[in-house]
Design an enzyme around this catalytic site. Sequence first.
Site, PDB file in Angstrom:
ATOM      1  N   ALA A 233      -4.913   7.563  -4.099  1.00 23.40           N
ATOM      2  CA  ALA A 233      -3.512   7.090  -4.527  1.00 23.40           C
ATOM      3  C   ALA A 233      -3.530   5.527  -4.718  1.00 23.40           C
ATOM      4  O   ALA A 233      -3.298   4.713  -3.943  1.00 23.40           O
ATOM      5  CB  ALA A 233      -2.494   7.245  -3.478  1.00 23.40           C
TER       6      ALA A 233
ATOM      7  N   SER B 121       0.597  -1.150  -0.045  1.00 24.13           N
ATOM      8  CA  SER B 121       0.004  -0.009   0.061  1.00 24.13           C
ATOM      9  C   SER B 121       1.075   1.275   0.128  1.00 24.13           C
ATOM     10  O   SER B 121       2.209   1.233  -0.210  1.00 24.13           O
ATOM     11  CB  SER B 121      -0.926  -0.177   1.107  1.00 24.13           C
ATOM     12  OG  SER B 121      -1.977   0.952   0.952  1.00 24.13           O
ATOM     13  N   ASN B 122       0.381   2.282   0.408  1.00 22.70           N
ATOM     14  CA  ASN B 122       1.298   3.604   0.550  1.00 22.70           C
ATOM     15  C   ASN B 122       0.576   4.599   1.597  1.00 22.70           C
ATOM     16  O   ASN B 122      -0.303   4.185   2.093  1.00 22.70           O
ATOM     17  CB  ASN B 122       0.882   4.451  -0.823  1.00 22.70           C
ATOM     18  CG  ASN B 122      -0.462   4.645  -1.323  1.00 22.70           C
ATOM     19  OD1 ASN B 122      -0.927   5.547  -0.750  1.00 22.70           O
ATOM     20  ND2 ASN B 122      -0.762   3.919  -2.286  1.00 22.70           N
ATOM     21  N   ARG B 123       1.233   5.732   1.612  1.00 23.29           N
ATOM     22  CA  ARG B 123       1.017   6.794   2.777  1.00 23.29           C
ATOM     23  C   ARG B 123      -0.050   7.393   2.529  1.00 23.29           C
ATOM     24  O   ARG B 123      -0.369   8.388   3.574  1.00 23.29           O
ATOM     25  CB  ARG B 123       2.290   7.513   3.003  1.00 23.29           C
ATOM     26  CG  ARG B 123       3.434   6.559   3.499  1.00 23.29           C
ATOM     27  CD  ARG B 123       4.569   7.810   3.565  1.00 23.29           C
ATOM     28  NE  ARG B 123       5.868   7.232   3.791  1.00 23.29           N
ATOM     29  CZ  ARG B 123       6.167   6.711   5.100  1.00 23.29           C
ATOM     30  NH1 ARG B 123       5.515   6.797   5.927  1.00 23.29           N
ATOM     31  NH2 ARG B 123       7.476   6.022   5.209  1.00 23.29           N
TER      32      ARG B 123
END
Length: 227
Positions: A100, A33-35
């Site tokens: 995102a 995943s991402n921030r």
Amino acid sequence: QLDGSGEGPLSGKTVLITAGPTREAVDPVRYLSNRSSGRMGFAVAEAAARAGAQVKLVTGPVHLPTPAGVERVDVETAEEMRQAVTDRAASADVFIAAAAVADYRVPRIAEHKLKKDTDGELHEIPLERNPDILAEVAAMTDKRPFSVGFAAETRDLEKHARKKLERKKLDLIAANLVGRDRGFDREENELLLLDQQGSQALGAGSKRALAGKLIAEIAARLDGEAS
Ligand code: CTP
Ligand code: CA
């Protein structure tokens, strides 16, 4: 007004928004995943509802309350987000992609938790590209919504954002710098708007304030299209 039926620059309009990260499973207990916190997309949804639009918010996993008057759809993976968007895009006047989306997914998700002793040392995870949800919507030939992207970059902001505007055939793109201490997972942001006409700084501010400015710019462009 909060229900899409009242007054406001977007009254009578349906606005579809994506927000948050997506989560791509590796095995039953692990994911990529991402921030992204989802805050920018949620702020845009709130601003669109305040402007009188009927708002549908497709979001990845986030820890945020649903803004008043907003219809929320929770998804996990990019493929689920794509399906939720595809089902709703033709009835939307505006599509704003603030998610995102993970660029890659794991092609074969392990059925059981990967174990070091029985599965052996893992040095690489094979990946395949996820679909580009925004580019797919912007390429719709029938009932294409006014299509707005975000570009999160760590450098050469305007250059990369303009490339994305052209490549995905967008009507508008909101560009912001991201990094360890800016953009993602923060309350403040700074946006630069780009379209075929040129570029325009929306300045720095809270995500809430910037979302209001972005929605006002979108409403002005829809008015321009109508006249
Ligand atoms: N986007 C999308 N689906 C994807 C990837 C991106 O809808 N699979 C959308 C994002 O929501 C955003 C815009 O496209 O509005 C740009 O996303 P970004 O990650 O900045 O661009 P990419 O095209 O993925 O390019 P890169 O990450 O390589 O810079
Ligand atoms: Ca990306």
